[in-house]
Write an enzyme that holds these catalytic residues in place. Structure first.
Site, short mmCIF file in Angstrom:
data_model
loop_
_atom_site.label_atom_id
_atom_site.label_comp_id
_atom_site.label_asym_id
_atom_site.label_seq_id
_atom_site.Cartn_x
_atom_site.Cartn_y
_atom_site.Cartn_z
N SER A 264 4.80 1.52 0.51
CA SER A 264 4.96 0.14 0.04
C SER A 264 4.56 -0.84 1.13
CB SER A 264 6.42 -0.10 -0.34
OG SER A 264 7.19 -0.14 0.86
N LYS A 265 4.49 -2.09 0.71
CA LYS A 265 4.13 -3.15 1.66
C LYS A 265 5.15 -3.21 2.79
CE LYS A 265 4.55 -7.63 1.39
NZ LYS A 265 4.89 -8.81 0.66
N ARG A 266 6.40 -2.91 2.44
CA ARG A 266 7.45 -2.94 3.46
C ARG A 266 7.17 -1.91 4.58
NH1 ARG A 266 12.44 -2.19 0.67
NH2 ARG A 266 11.47 -3.46 -0.91
#
Ligand code: GLU
Length: 511
Positions: A264-266
């Site tokens: 994910s972007k995280r």
């Protein structure tokens, strides 16, 4: 095989992340392998989630990577328009057809009624909280209301949606090219909305209608769409298109570096690596770094991405795009998720960098240096690039790791100072610097010979004073070949730097 026509069908709802680019790449490779067509279709029916600049971002990313559509929004083509919002009048008649044939129905339930339905189902401990073959019998729709009432509600302008009528008990089967047979019971599906209350189709209806009308032969897409595939198979059947239904291939997920769940972007933020192809501007104005701006070569990024989930077999990992086209096959796509590994991406970039000619790298260095306000002689740039090429991963490191070529050091590596800055070394260096100021040394060998004579006269091995020499010339503890470095810096400047270092570090000399 009939003509291969595949599509990449992103929704412009945010940045296209590397999973989307990989989907585009596999579609492209498959199309080119079979001399087919690669189509770019923009699925923008959900206006509430649209991000204004996301569509241009898709075009620019694909252009950077050279994944050129044969048909699409910008290219046009015989099956256009290729932007779903420009096709909105097409879909309704298919929904209408499904209603007439009893495979879809109008539903008038208000949002709060849907909430109540779910709460009631929860209280009753129902196995599913969905609008489905069971719960629909309790709701306000054209299956429960009289025909007259339905007509009256529609005529009065009451908002409604059109839902698919999923059969209560039916086995849905299809063959996925990656996963084999997929068998799902219709009782696990819900009556998905096909036409929303704003009159626009949902993804499911628009996607199936367009794939059909655009003669799509294979649907190659991410695994997150696998749960929707049974619904799509049913839609093909209800619309009478089973015979020409495309073949499906659902690609494995791209996983976090530790393999624990979807990337994910995280994760990208946490580990500081890019997961978007090019810089992305978030709606709050934040910029999230892309592979292009991080300094990756498009070919290296594509090569890395291709092998995230596909393995042509054999030891070789470096493939040009035309080799990938030759080798590509859906059978060689892995079923399991692929772990994202940024070191591997860097490794690929390093490999591609080293495969470039010294002249090409020298030219990039000239450009980078000029952005920093340094006008670099092209021949010198080639020499620097030649010397540094094995030590860097990205082109801009030819500059950042070669700063000492342009400027003498002002600080010195503390470890080397405290261990190697000996009386003996500084005496030798002092003599060497005199010789450098006087002699007209040009070749590496000449620099070396001169130094060798000085150290040997003192009965010292040349290797012993190399750390101190590097320290004086560059300030650092490691770097490229020193004689090559001096050749580029030149004998005078080398001599001067040594003198300056001795002056600056005069108090630090150890016995
Ligand atoms: N619009 C969908 C997406 O954003 C396309 C899924 C598909 O390829 O069917 O990924």
């Amino acid at each position: 095989m009939a003509e291969v026509r595949v599509r990449f069908a992103p929704s412009p709802t945010g940045a296209l992340h590397i999973g989307g680019i990989r989907t585009a790449l596999y579609n492209y490779l498959f199309a080119k392998k079979y001399s087919g067509k690669f189509i770019l279709r923009i699925e923008d029916t959900d206006k509430t989630r649209e991000v204004e600049w996301a569509e241009d971002y898709i075009f620019e990313s694909l252009k950077w990577l050279g994944i050129a559509p044969d048909e699409g929004v910008e290219e046009g083509g015989p099956f256009g328009p290729y932007r779903q919002s420009e096709r909105s009048t097409i879909y309704r008649k298919y929904a209408q057809q499904l209603i007439e044939e009893g495979q879809a129905y109008y539903a008038f339930d208000l949002p709060e009624e849907l909430v109540t339905m779910r709460e009631n189902l929860k209280t009753a401990k129902a196995s599913s909280l969905n609008y489905n073959a069971i719960s629909r019998t309790q709701m306000k729709n054209s299956l429960t209301l009289s025909a007259d009432e339905v007509k009256a509600r529609i005529n009065s302008g009451e908002p409604y949606v059109i839902r698919i009528k999923i059969p209560l008990k039916e086995e849905i089967r299809f063959q996925d090219m990656v996963r084999g047979w997929v068998v799902v019971q219709s009782s696990t599906l819900d009556d998905k909305v096909l036409i929303k209350s704003d009159g626009l189709p949902t993804y499911h209806l628009a996607n199936i209608v367009d794939d059909h009308l655009m003669d799509i032969s294979h649907v190659i897409r991410g695994e997150e769409w696998l749960p929707s595939a049974p619904l799509h198979v049913l839609l093909y059947k209800f619309l009478g298109w089973s015979d020409t239904m495309p073949e499906f291939a659902h690609l494995p997920l791209i996983l976090k570096p530790d393999g624990n769940g979807k990337l994910s972007k995280r994760d990208a933020e946490k580990h500081g690596f890019p997961i978007f192809p090019i810089d992305w501007q978030e709606e709050n104005g934040n910029r999230v770094s892309g592979f292009r701006e991080a300094g990756y070569f498009a070919e290296a990024f594509l090569n890395f991405l291709a092998l995230l989930g596909w393995n042509p077999g054999g030891e070789n990992e470096i493939f040009s795009i035309s080799e990938m086209i030759d080798l590509f096959s859906i059978e060689k796509i892995n079923k399991g998720g692929a772990k994202f590994d940024i070191q591997k991406a860097e490794w690929f970039n390093g490999q591609y960098l080293r495969s470039k000619s010294n002249e090409e790298l020298g030219n990039s260095l000239v450009d980078i240096a000029s952005q920093k306000g340094i006008e670099l002689n092209p021949n010198l740039a080639v020499e620097i690039a030649t010397l540094l090429k094995d030590r860097v991963t990205f082109s801009n490191e030819l500059y950042s790791k070669g700063l000492f070529f342009f400027k003498g050091p002002t600080t010195f590596n503390e470890d080397i100072v405290s261990k190697q800055w000996t009386k003996e070394a500084t005496d030798i260096l002092s003599t060497y610097s005199d010789a450098l100021s006087e002699g007209d040394y040009q070749a590496e060998e000449e620099f070396k010979l001169c130094l060798k004579e000085i150290v040997e006269a003192r009965g010292v091995k040349i290797g012993k004073i190399m750390p101190a020499l590097r320290l004086a010339l560059t300030g650092g503890a490691d770097g490229p070949d020193l004689m090559g470095t001096m050749k580029i810096i030149g004998p005078r400047e080398s001599g001067l730097r040594i003198k300056k270092a001795i002056e600056q570090l005069v108090d630090r000399i150890i016995d």
